[in-house]
Design an enzyme around this catalytic site. Structure first.
Site, PDB file in Angstrom:
ATOM      1  N   ARG A   1      -1.487 -11.020   2.951  1.00  0.00           N
ATOM      2  CA  ARG A   1      -2.682 -11.855   2.862  1.00  0.00           C
ATOM      3  C   ARG A   1      -3.424 -11.532   1.580  1.00  0.00           C
ATOM      4  O   ARG A   1      -3.028 -10.642   0.829  1.00  0.00           O
ATOM      5  CB  ARG A   1      -3.598 -11.579   4.055  1.00  0.00           C
ATOM      6  CG  ARG A   1      -3.924 -10.086   4.198  1.00  0.00           C
ATOM      7  CD  ARG A   1      -5.020  -9.833   5.186  1.00  0.00           C
ATOM      8  NE  ARG A   1      -5.157  -8.432   5.549  1.00  0.00           N
ATOM      9  CZ  ARG A   1      -5.765  -7.508   4.836  1.00  0.00           C
ATOM     10  NH1 ARG A   1      -6.304  -7.819   3.666  1.00  0.00           N
ATOM     11  NH2 ARG A   1      -5.852  -6.262   5.253  1.00  0.00           N
TER      12      ARG A   1
ATOM     13  N   GLU B   1       0.834  -1.186   0.000  1.00  0.00           N
ATOM     14  CA  GLU B   1       0.000   0.000   0.000  1.00  0.00           C
ATOM     15  C   GLU B   1       0.882   1.254   0.000  1.00  0.00           C
ATOM     16  O   GLU B   1       1.848   1.349   0.762  1.00  0.00           O
ATOM     17  CB  GLU B   1      -0.936   0.001   1.210  1.00  0.00           C
ATOM     18  CG  GLU B   1      -1.865  -1.215   1.235  1.00  0.00           C
ATOM     19  CD  GLU B   1      -3.076  -1.018   2.121  1.00  0.00           C
ATOM     20  OE1 GLU B   1      -3.083  -0.046   2.905  1.00  0.00           O
ATOM     21  OE2 GLU B   1      -4.010  -1.823   2.019  1.00  0.00           O
TER      22      GLU B   1
ATOM     23  N   ASN C   1       0.211  -5.726   3.303  1.00  0.00           N
ATOM     24  CA  ASN C   1      -0.759  -6.691   3.820  1.00  0.00           C
ATOM     25  C   ASN C   1      -0.358  -8.072   3.333  1.00  0.00           C
ATOM     26  O   ASN C   1      -0.418  -8.357   2.132  1.00  0.00           O
ATOM     27  CB  ASN C   1      -2.174  -6.348   3.343  1.00  0.00           C
ATOM     28  CG  ASN C   1      -2.670  -5.065   3.974  1.00  0.00           C
ATOM     29  OD1 ASN C   1      -2.537  -4.863   5.177  1.00  0.00           O
ATOM     30  ND2 ASN C   1      -3.219  -4.167   3.181  1.00  0.00           N
TER      31      ASN C   1
END
Length: 494
Positions: free
Chosen positions: A288, A271, A286
């Protein structure tokens, strides 16, 4: 060889993973708590197993691993949220002889603490937002002065918009620091906070990466997630309408380099904040599957859950660098009341009719009769569409939102329609503060439309009642692994 998979999650993501497993002819096991006994995800899997009483059961590593072992599972897929970024679960699975369907524990650990992740990415040459420690009030003051106000206080273990607060002056810092630490401790069990420069007028742009255990790492382009409320995304699109091609290429290459630096494999997302001058800064990774992954799948044709399962089984990625075609936009449909500051609106869904049609995808976790529990995030579904260009996709999403019918709980459906019709959104000219700045205007405009929507739904429900109860669901003779919601659930293994 890949076999039975326990899905350590609930709601729409658990349904989505169960569908992927069915397509690969792999048995699926759902877990549920007492509040989720009749939930859709527990009915969509081949087996369903009670974990415990409340929300905490989904966060209990020992229970999840014991449940997987009790049903003879090959692997555990954590979805997103709950234990999806838990290095403890990853290590516990390995110790129990189970396959964790995600990245290595070392990578989860490296990226799990935001302050540690910033340092690690700086070492890898990834640009980060200026900031620093806030262990004490004095330390926070020194850091804030060095980067300049406004700043953001952020929980080092944070996520989902929690544990984050903007501070515009030193006079606000002490109280904001106390509140952020308290929220971080309550949400994540860790009150650690750091300071980060607030990049004004920025967009939130993320890069999807995917790797295997053989050293192959690719990106699947970007997603623009700038339309947010309370620091949580509500509309995402790909491509980002403001991103220059040279910046896009640079961001994608930086993300792949960052993933390679930590030995990453499986699906993950970097991000970034994108400045108005096309500068960009790392926010977090992240480790995942991301909530908004459907729009990446729509424009690339890559099934990310299928690839995660392949990678976990030791196979290489099924493709080289992906190509992108067209535009995809996703809107998150919540049981929440925009009139009350987007507060969750739990309750029983009396009637739900999801939209359909060409190039429309609805990843839902509820149906008519489902209970929206106050214990969990009130996300009902993710409505995604594809179009040849941005305007075609936007118009298609508006049409689909107009077809969505939910009665029994308040939703943000009309608010989403107004948002997507706003001239600034039509032009692709918005940043992360846009929804916050225009929420009052959008709510006022949406109110009469919502009243009309509710009236039409109540009329339809009354007409159904006049017709009497529906006929019993027919018994399937097709041998399908899937069941109608009206039919009895599969035997539950306890």
């Amino acid at each position: 060889m890949a076999g039975k998979v326990l899905i350590a999650n609930r709601g729409e993501i658990a349904v989505r993973i169960a569908r992927a497993l069915a397509e690969l002819s792999l048995p699926s096991v759902a877990v549920y708590t007492d509040a989720d006994r009749d939930a859709l995800h527990a009915r969509r899997a081949d087996e369903a197993l009670r974990l415990g009483e409340g929300r905490a059961a989904y966060l209990d590593v020992e229970r999840v691993v014991a449940a997987a072992r009790s049903v003879g599972a090959w692997g555990v897929h954590p979805g997103y949220g709950f234990l999806s970024e838990s290095s403890e679960l990853c290590r516990a699975c390995e110790a129990a002889g189970l396959v964790f369907i995600g990245p290595p524990a070392s990578a989860i650990y490296e990226m799990g603490d935001k302050a540690r992740a910033r340092k690690r990415m700086q070492e890898a040459g990834v640009p980060v937002v200026p900031g620093g420690p806030a262990g004490t009030l004095e330390e926070a003051k020194v850091t804030a002065r060095s980067v300049g106000y406004p700043v953001l206080l952020k929980a080092t273990a944070g996520g989902g918009g929690k544990g984050m607060r903007r501070v515009d002056s030193e006079a606000e810092l002490e109280r904001a620091l106390e509140r952020t630490r308290s929220e971080a401790e309550k949400s994540f069990g860790d009150g650690s906070v750091y300071v980060e420069k607030a990049i004004l007028g920025a967009r939130h742009v993320e890069i999807q990466v995917l790797g295997d255990k053989h050293g192959n790492l690719v990106h699947l382009f970007e997603r623009d997630c700038s339309l947010q409320r309370r620091h949580q995304k509500i509309v995402e699109e790909t491509p980002c309408p403001a991103l220059h091609e040279a910046t896009r290429e640079a961001m994608c290459q930086v993300a792949v380099a960052g993933a390679r630096a930590i030995g990453y494999y499986s699906a993950g997302t970097f991000e970034f904040l994108l400045g108005q001058d096309q500068s960009f800064y790392f926010l977090e990774m992240n480790t995942r599957l991301q909530v908004e992954h459907p729009i990446t799948e729509l424009v690339t044709g890559v099934d990310l859950v299928h690839e995660m399962l392949r990678v976990a089984d030791g196979a290489p990625l099924s493709f080289g660098q992906a190509e992108r075609r067209g535009v995809a936009i996703e809107a998150r449909v919540y049981a929440e009341d925009p009139e009350q500051g987007f507060l969750p609106a739990p309750g029983r869904i009396e009637r739900l009719i999801a939209p359909s049609g060409p190039f429309v995808r609805d990843d839902g976790g509820v149906v008519s009769g489902s209970w929206v529990s106050p214990e969990f995030d009130p996300l009902l579904s993710k409505l995604s569409v594809w179009g040849r260009n941005r305007e075609e996709a936007r118009a298609r999403l508006l049409r689909a939102l107009g077809e969505y019918s939910v009665l029994g709980v308040a939703t943000n459906l009309t608010f989403l329609e107004r948002l997507l019709a706003h001239p600034r959104v039509v032009a692709g000219d918005y940043d992360t503060t846009f929804v916050e700045r225009t929420a009052s205007e959008l709510r006022d405009e949406a109110r009469p439309e919502q009243d009309l929507r509710d009236a039409l739904l109540l009329t339809a429900l009354a007409a159904d009642a006049d017709r009497g109860p529906p006929a019993p669901a027919p018994t399937s003779t097709s041998g399908s692994r899937w069941r109608d919601y009206a039919r009895p659930p599969v035997t539950r293994y306890r």
